[in-house]
Design a protein around this motif. Structure first.
Motif, PDB file in Angstrom:
ATOM      1  N   ALA A  51       0.817  -1.217   0.000  1.00  0.00           N
ATOM      2  CA  ALA A  51       0.000   0.000   0.000  1.00  0.00           C
ATOM      3  C   ALA A  51       0.853   1.270   0.000  1.00  0.00           C
ATOM      4  O   ALA A  51       0.333   2.355  -0.306  1.00  0.00           O
ATOM      5  N   LEU A  52       2.134   1.152   0.322  1.00  0.00           N
ATOM      6  CA  LEU A  52       3.015   2.331   0.367  1.00  0.00           C
ATOM      7  C   LEU A  52       4.019   2.341  -0.782  1.00  0.00           C
ATOM      8  O   LEU A  52       4.940   3.167  -0.795  1.00  0.00           O
ATOM      9  N   TYR A  53       3.874   1.436  -1.744  1.00  0.00           N
ATOM     10  CA  TYR A  53       4.830   1.381  -2.845  1.00  0.00           C
ATOM     11  C   TYR A  53       4.899   2.706  -3.607  1.00  0.00           C
ATOM     12  O   TYR A  53       5.987   3.212  -3.902  1.00  0.00           O
ATOM     13  N   VAL A  54       3.741   3.251  -3.941  1.00  0.00           N
ATOM     14  CA  VAL A  54       3.708   4.476  -4.758  1.00  0.00           C
ATOM     15  C   VAL A  54       4.359   5.630  -4.007  1.00  0.00           C
ATOM     16  O   VAL A  54       5.197   6.375  -4.560  1.00  0.00           O
ATOM     17  N   ALA A  55       4.017   5.794  -2.735  1.00  0.00           N
ATOM     18  CA  ALA A  55       4.579   6.899  -1.962  1.00  0.00           C
ATOM     19  C   ALA A  55       6.086   6.744  -1.800  1.00  0.00           C
ATOM     20  O   ALA A  55       6.851   7.723  -1.962  1.00  0.00           O
ATOM     21  N   VAL A  56       6.561   5.526  -1.516  1.00  0.00           N
ATOM     22  CA  VAL A  56       8.002   5.304  -1.364  1.00  0.00           C
ATOM     23  C   VAL A  56       8.706   5.493  -2.714  1.00  0.00           C
ATOM     24  O   VAL A  56       9.832   6.037  -2.772  1.00  0.00           O
ATOM     25  N   ALA A  57       8.066   5.058  -3.807  1.00  0.00           N
ATOM     26  CA  ALA A  57       8.667   5.235  -5.130  1.00  0.00           C
ATOM     27  C   ALA A  57       8.850   6.714  -5.452  1.00  0.00           C
ATOM     28  O   ALA A  57       9.866   7.119  -6.059  1.00  0.00           O
ATOM     29  N   GLN A  58       7.909   7.567  -5.060  1.00  0.00           N
ATOM     30  CA  GLN A  58       8.043   9.005  -5.278  1.00  0.00           C
ATOM     31  C   GLN A  58       9.249   9.553  -4.527  1.00  0.00           C
ATOM     32  O   GLN A  58      10.010  10.376  -5.053  1.00  0.00           O
ATOM     33  N   VAL A  59       9.441   9.060  -3.274  1.00  0.00           N
ATOM     34  CA  VAL A  59      10.573   9.545  -2.493  1.00  0.00           C
ATOM     35  C   VAL A  59      11.888   9.081  -3.103  1.00  0.00           C
ATOM     36  O   VAL A  59      12.853   9.868  -3.226  1.00  0.00           O
TER      37      VAL A  59
END
Length: 379
Positions: free
Chosen positions: A335-343
């Protein structure tokens, strides 16, 4: 003193207490019940095989009276008579012996089960103390045993007396009939008396078995302090366990700080939380948390990251979500892949811009599902 000790023993015995008692040979037992079963089994075997027993008894009797002159003058006669009489006696008493042995072995299964303890066989020299023995005799348990013995004597004696009074006429006529009939009548009366004795003893034994179970549980009861001490022995001392957990936590923190320089980015709150991420696309399926902390530990993580020039990205919702949903060494949840990928994309772009002297990119503001923040929504 004993009454006060019994009043303090208000807790039911634990499994460990009962197991230790069994290892010492201390299990509930009713000698009355065992004696009744043995008596009933023996008499039942004797009465059911009375015809065969009478035949064997006749043969033993005949062996001592029937022999000719040649056998009498032979030196083999005594050995022959003894061996034959011994064999007949064995056949006579074998069913009774087998029945009583089986009853003696089966009786413990009704109360407490079998228990084999070498400790129970060890001599106890304190039992030789006459003063202690007198104390046991006048104790509550000794008085109960005395009362039980008197009751057994009264009930069984009364029952046998009634049986004998009922059979008085038949007993007086035994000398007027045939010898075999008189012997059979006498044996029948003896068997009925023994069977009545066993039945009465069985009734008393049933009551005694209930009492023995109650008395055993009463003797095995524990005080609250004994329960606490046993819990410490079984589960470990809480203070020692706390110390062990503290040492484990310190070792884990030390390893975490040693792994922190390998991080690719530290996501911060910016002051309350700090989570260090590392990603190796050749060895990892997803970025992994290699360090995380809150408050003072978060400050230490930021200091180490700053000294090793590890990029730090302020993303409060993501930092709180990572802290709430991951453990050290775990991959970030899907569920946090997209947010971590942005970082991580921002960190890569920042590194490229720094190497080429280009304008740094704008820091990302990753969106996170509020349900992933757990108890840290307002931090």
């Amino acid at each position: 003193m004993a009454e006060k000790d019994d009043q303090e023993r208000t807790e039911q015995p634990s499994e460990k207490r009962l197991r230790e008692a069994r290892e010492k040979g201390d299990v509930p037992r009713s000698r009355d019940l065992s004696g009744a079963l043995v008596t009933i089994a023996g008499m039942a075997a004797m009465m059911s095989g009375s015809s065969q027993a009478w035949t064997h008894a006749q043969r033993i009797y005949q062996l001592g009276l029937s022999y000719d002159r040649a056998e009498l003058m032979s030196g083999q006669l005594p050995l022959h008579v003894l061996s034959a009489a011994g064999w007949e006696a064995l056949l006579l008493f074998a069913p009774v012996a087998l029945a009583t042995v089986l009853a003696a072995l089966g009786a413990p299964l009704l109360l407490g089960g079998w228990s084999f303890s070498s400790e129970a066989l060890m001599p106890k020299f304190d039992h030789l103390d006459p003063i202690a023995g007198l104390g046991r005799m006048v104790s509550m348990r000794g008085l109960v045993e005395l009362g039980k013995s008197l009751l057994k004597l009264a009930f069984i004696g009364a029952a046998l007396l009634l049986l004998l009074r009922h059979s008085a006429g038949a007993m007086l006529n035994t000398g007027n009939g045939h010898v075999a009939d008189d012997i059979a009548a006498s044996m029948s009366l003896l068997g009925r008396s023994a069977l009545l004795f066993g039945v009465m003893l069985g009734l008393i034994g049933g009551i005694d078995a209930v009492y023995q179970r109650f008395d055993y549980n009463r003797r095995q009861r524990m005080t609250k302090q004994e329960l606490r001490d046993e819990s410490k022995e079984t589960d470990g001392n809480p203070e020692l366990k706390g110390r062990i957990r503290q040492m484990q936590h310190q070792m884990s923190r030390k390893r975490m700080m040693q792994d922190l320089p390998k991080a690719d980015v530290v996501v911060t709150n910016p002051t309350h939380f700090a989570v260090a991420l590392r990603y190796d696309d050749g060895r990892m399926r997803a970025p992994r948390v290699i360090a995380k902390g809150m408050d003072v530990l978060a400050q230490q993580i930021r200091l180490v990251a700053s000294s090793h020039r590890i990029p730090m990205v302020e993303a409060p919702p993501l930092a709180r979500a990572l802290y709430a949903t991951t453990q050290l060494g775990q991959e970030v949840p899907a569920a946090l892949y997209v947010a971590v990928a942005q970082v991580l994309a921002y960190v890569y772009q920042l590194k490229q811009a720094t190497e080429h002297g280009a304008t740094p990119p704008e820091p990302p503001s990753p969106q996170v599902d509020p349900d992933l923040l757990g108890p840290y929504r307002e931090s």
